[in-house]
Design a protein around this motif. Structure first.
Motif, PDB file in Angstrom:
ATOM      1  N   ILE A  20       0.859  -1.175   0.000  1.00 43.30           N
ATOM      2  CA  ILE A  20       0.000   0.000   0.000  1.00 43.30           C
ATOM      3  C   ILE A  20       0.897   1.227   0.000  1.00 43.30           C
ATOM      4  O   ILE A  20       1.807   1.332   0.830  1.00 43.30           O
ATOM      5  CB  ILE A  20      -0.934   0.011   1.219  1.00 43.30           C
ATOM      6  CG1 ILE A  20      -1.737  -1.277   1.264  1.00 43.30           C
ATOM      7  CG2 ILE A  20      -1.873   1.200   1.185  1.00 43.30           C
ATOM      8  CD1 ILE A  20      -1.672  -1.967   2.576  1.00 43.30           C
ATOM      9  N   ILE A  21       0.632   2.154  -0.925  1.00 43.54           N
ATOM     10  CA  ILE A  21       1.436   3.366  -1.056  1.00 43.54           C
ATOM     11  C   ILE A  21       0.534   4.563  -0.813  1.00 43.54           C
ATOM     12  O   ILE A  21      -0.502   4.701  -1.455  1.00 43.54           O
ATOM     13  CB  ILE A  21       2.052   3.467  -2.463  1.00 43.54           C
ATOM     14  CG1 ILE A  21       2.867   2.209  -2.775  1.00 43.54           C
ATOM     15  CG2 ILE A  21       2.910   4.717  -2.588  1.00 43.54           C
ATOM     16  CD1 ILE A  21       3.237   2.076  -4.222  1.00 43.54           C
ATOM     17  N   GLY A  22       0.927   5.416   0.112  1.00 46.74           N
ATOM     18  CA  GLY A  22       0.160   6.615   0.416  1.00 46.74           C
ATOM     19  C   GLY A  22       1.008   7.866   0.275  1.00 46.74           C
ATOM     20  O   GLY A  22       2.235   7.807   0.336  1.00 46.74           O
ATOM     21  N   LYS A  23       0.342   8.999   0.076  1.00 45.78           N
ATOM     22  CA  LYS A  23       1.039  10.291  -0.003  1.00 45.78           C
ATOM     23  C   LYS A  23       1.082  10.886   1.390  1.00 45.78           C
ATOM     24  O   LYS A  23       0.061  11.089   2.019  1.00 45.78           O
ATOM     25  CB  LYS A  23       0.308  11.234  -0.947  1.00 45.78           C
ATOM     26  CG  LYS A  23       0.979  12.584  -1.082  1.00 45.78           C
ATOM     27  CD  LYS A  23       0.237  13.496  -2.021  1.00 45.78           C
ATOM     28  CE  LYS A  23       0.957  14.825  -2.123  1.00 45.78           C
ATOM     29  NZ  LYS A  23       0.246  15.747  -3.006  1.00 45.78           N
ATOM     30  N   CYS A  24       2.299  11.160   1.868  1.00 46.18           N
ATOM     31  CA  CYS A  24       2.459  11.668   3.226  1.00 46.18           C
ATOM     32  C   CYS A  24       3.659  12.608   3.281  1.00 46.18           C
ATOM     33  O   CYS A  24       4.760  12.224   2.898  1.00 46.18           O
ATOM     34  CB  CYS A  24       2.666  10.494   4.186  1.00 46.18           C
ATOM     35  SG  CYS A  24       2.730  10.968   5.902  1.00 46.18           S
ATOM     36  N   GLU A  25       3.430  13.817   3.740  1.00 47.64           N
ATOM     37  CA  GLU A  25       4.509  14.791   3.958  1.00 47.64           C
ATOM     38  C   GLU A  25       5.391  14.969   2.720  1.00 47.64           C
ATOM     39  O   GLU A  25       6.614  14.926   2.803  1.00 47.64           O
ATOM     40  CB  GLU A  25       5.355  14.378   5.160  1.00 47.64           C
ATOM     41  CG  GLU A  25       4.568  14.275   6.452  1.00 47.64           C
ATOM     42  CD  GLU A  25       5.368  13.678   7.593  1.00 47.64           C
ATOM     43  OE1 GLU A  25       6.607  13.616   7.495  1.00 47.64           O
ATOM     44  OE2 GLU A  25       4.735  13.286   8.580  1.00 47.64           O
ATOM     45  N   ASN A  26       4.804  15.133   1.539  1.00 43.10           N
ATOM     46  CA  ASN A  26       5.499  15.315   0.259  1.00 43.10           C
ATOM     47  C   ASN A  26       6.325  14.109  -0.167  1.00 43.10           C
ATOM     48  O   ASN A  26       7.100  14.186  -1.105  1.00 43.10           O
ATOM     49  CB  ASN A  26       6.379  16.566   0.270  1.00 43.10           C
ATOM     50  CG  ASN A  26       5.563  17.815   0.398  1.00 43.10           C
ATOM     51  OD1 ASN A  26       4.451  17.894  -0.111  1.00 43.10           O
ATOM     52  ND2 ASN A  26       6.096  18.803   1.092  1.00 43.10           N
ATOM     53  N   GLY A  27       6.193  13.008   0.528  1.00 43.34           N
ATOM     54  CA  GLY A  27       6.887  11.772   0.165  1.00 43.34           C
ATOM     55  C   GLY A  27       5.885  10.643   0.038  1.00 43.34           C
ATOM     56  O   GLY A  27       4.682  10.869  -0.107  1.00 43.34           O
ATOM     57  N   LEU A  28       6.396   9.424   0.109  1.00 39.88           N
ATOM     58  CA  LEU A  28       5.549   8.244   0.008  1.00 39.88           C
ATOM     59  C   LEU A  28       5.634   7.430   1.287  1.00 39.88           C
ATOM     60  O   LEU A  28       6.705   7.277   1.871  1.00 39.88           O
ATOM     61  CB  LEU A  28       5.981   7.374  -1.177  1.00 39.88           C
ATOM     62  CG  LEU A  28       5.862   8.009  -2.559  1.00 39.88           C
ATOM     63  CD1 LEU A  28       6.430   7.073  -3.620  1.00 39.88           C
ATOM     64  CD2 LEU A  28       4.422   8.348  -2.874  1.00 39.88           C
ATOM     65  N   SER A  29       4.502   6.912   1.718  1.00 38.18           N
ATOM     66  CA  SER A  29       4.439   5.976   2.830  1.00 38.18           C
ATOM     67  C   SER A  29       4.167   4.609   2.220  1.00 38.18           C
ATOM     68  O   SER A  29       3.170   4.426   1.520  1.00 38.18           O
ATOM     69  CB  SER A  29       3.314   6.373   3.783  1.00 38.18           C
ATOM     70  OG  SER A  29       3.190   5.428   4.818  1.00 38.18           O
ATOM     71  N   ILE A  30       5.069   3.650   2.455  1.00 38.42           N
ATOM     72  CA  ILE A  30       4.976   2.336   1.818  1.00 38.42           C
ATOM     73  C   ILE A  30       4.929   1.258   2.891  1.00 38.42           C
ATOM     74  O   ILE A  30       5.878   1.109   3.670  1.00 38.42           O
ATOM     75  CB  ILE A  30       6.170   2.110   0.874  1.00 38.42           C
ATOM     76  CG1 ILE A  30       6.249   3.246  -0.145  1.00 38.42           C
ATOM     77  CG2 ILE A  30       6.060   0.763   0.180  1.00 38.42           C
ATOM     78  CD1 ILE A  30       7.512   3.265  -0.963  1.00 38.42           C
ATOM     79  N   ILE A  31       3.818   0.515   2.934  1.00 40.54           N
ATOM     80  CA  ILE A  31       3.603  -0.516   3.947  1.00 40.54           C
ATOM     81  C   ILE A  31       3.153  -1.807   3.259  1.00 40.54           C
ATOM     82  O   ILE A  31       2.337  -1.773   2.348  1.00 40.54           O
ATOM     83  CB  ILE A  31       2.516  -0.083   4.964  1.00 40.54           C
ATOM     84  CG1 ILE A  31       2.826   1.282   5.576  1.00 40.54           C
ATOM     85  CG2 ILE A  31       2.306  -1.139   6.032  1.00 40.54           C
ATOM     86  CD1 ILE A  31       4.033   1.338   6.475  1.00 40.54           C
TER      87      ILE A  31
END
Length: 189
Positions: free
Chosen positions: A63-74
Motif C-alpha cells: 500500500i502506497i500513500g502520499k504523506c509529507e510530500n513523500g511516500l508511505s509504503i507498507i
C-alpha cells in the motif's frame, strides 16, 4: 439462566474474545487498517490518501500513500480468519525526498516496479531511461503523473546484471522538457 440469556452471553464473549485477539495480534478487517495503524505506530502520518495498492513478488499487498510530500509504503498480508496483518520482513514506512529536491524516484528491483512522486505541479509526465552498463541496452518509459504528482510503472522486464543508470526527464502538459530538477533516487526498497 434462560436459553436466550445464555446465547446472548455466548455472543458477547465471542465478540469480546475476537476483539482481544485482533488487538493483541495486530489484525484488521482491511489492508488500509494495517496501513494507517502502522503509520500511527511509526509516529508519522496519517497519509493524505492512498495512491496505489499492488501485489508484490511474495504475494503481499503493498500500500502506497502520499504523506509529507513523500511516500508511505507498507506491506500487508492476509492472516488467520481472513483478517489483515503487517507482513513479515522490513517495514519501509515514510520515504521523503531530500530537502530542496523536486522528484522522489524509487526503483524496486524485487518487484520490477518504478514509482515516485513530485511536488512540482507543472510536471505531467516523467521520462525514465534505463541503461545497462554491461550490454549497453537502453529502454525508455514515459510515465504519466496523477493529480498528486504520483507516477507508477509495474511489470518491467528485469534488467541484466551490471550497474544501471537512470535518467529522469520531467515534462509539462504540452510534452516540453522542464529544466532538469533535483531528484532523490532510491533503489531496492
Amino acid at each position: 439462566m434462560g436459553r436466550k440469556r445464555q446465547v446472548l452471553l455466548l455472543f458477547a464473549s465471542v465478540i469480546l474474545l475476537g476483539g482481544l485477539y485482533m488487538n493483541t495480534f495486530g489484525r484488521y478487517f482491511t489492508s488500509e487498517g494495517v496501513f494507517y495503524a502502522c503509520e500511527r505506530g511509526l509516529h508519522y502520518g496519517p497519509s493524505e490518501r492512498i495512491l496505489k495498492e499492488y501485489k508484490n513478488s511474495q504475494g503481499d499487498t503493498v500500500i502506497i500513500g502520499k504523506c509529507e510530500n513523500g511516500l508511505s509504503i507498507i506491506n500487508a498480508e492476509r492472516k488467520m480468519f481472513g483478517l489483515w496483518g503487517l507482513s513479515d520482513g522490513m517495514i519501509t514506512g515514510l520515504v521523503p525526498p531530500n530537502d530542496g529536491e523536486d522528484i522522489l524516484f524509487i526503483h524496486n528491483y524485487k518487484d520490477n516496479v518504478i514509482m515516485g512522486i513530485t511536488g512540482n505541479n507543472e510536471i505531467k509526465s516523467v521520462n525514465v531511461s534505463i541503461k545497462s552498463k554491461d550490454s549497453g541496452r537502453e529502454r525508455i518509459f514515459d510515465i504519466k503523473t496523477d493529480d498528486d504528482g504520483f507516477f507508477f510503472l509495474e511489470n518491467i522486464e528485469e534488467i541484466e546484471q551490471g550497474e544501471t543508470f537512470y535518467i529522469v526527464t520531467a515534462r509539462d502538459e504540452e510534452g516540453k522538457n522542464i529544466e532538469m530538477l533535483k531528484m532523490t533516487r532510491i533503489n531496492n526498497i
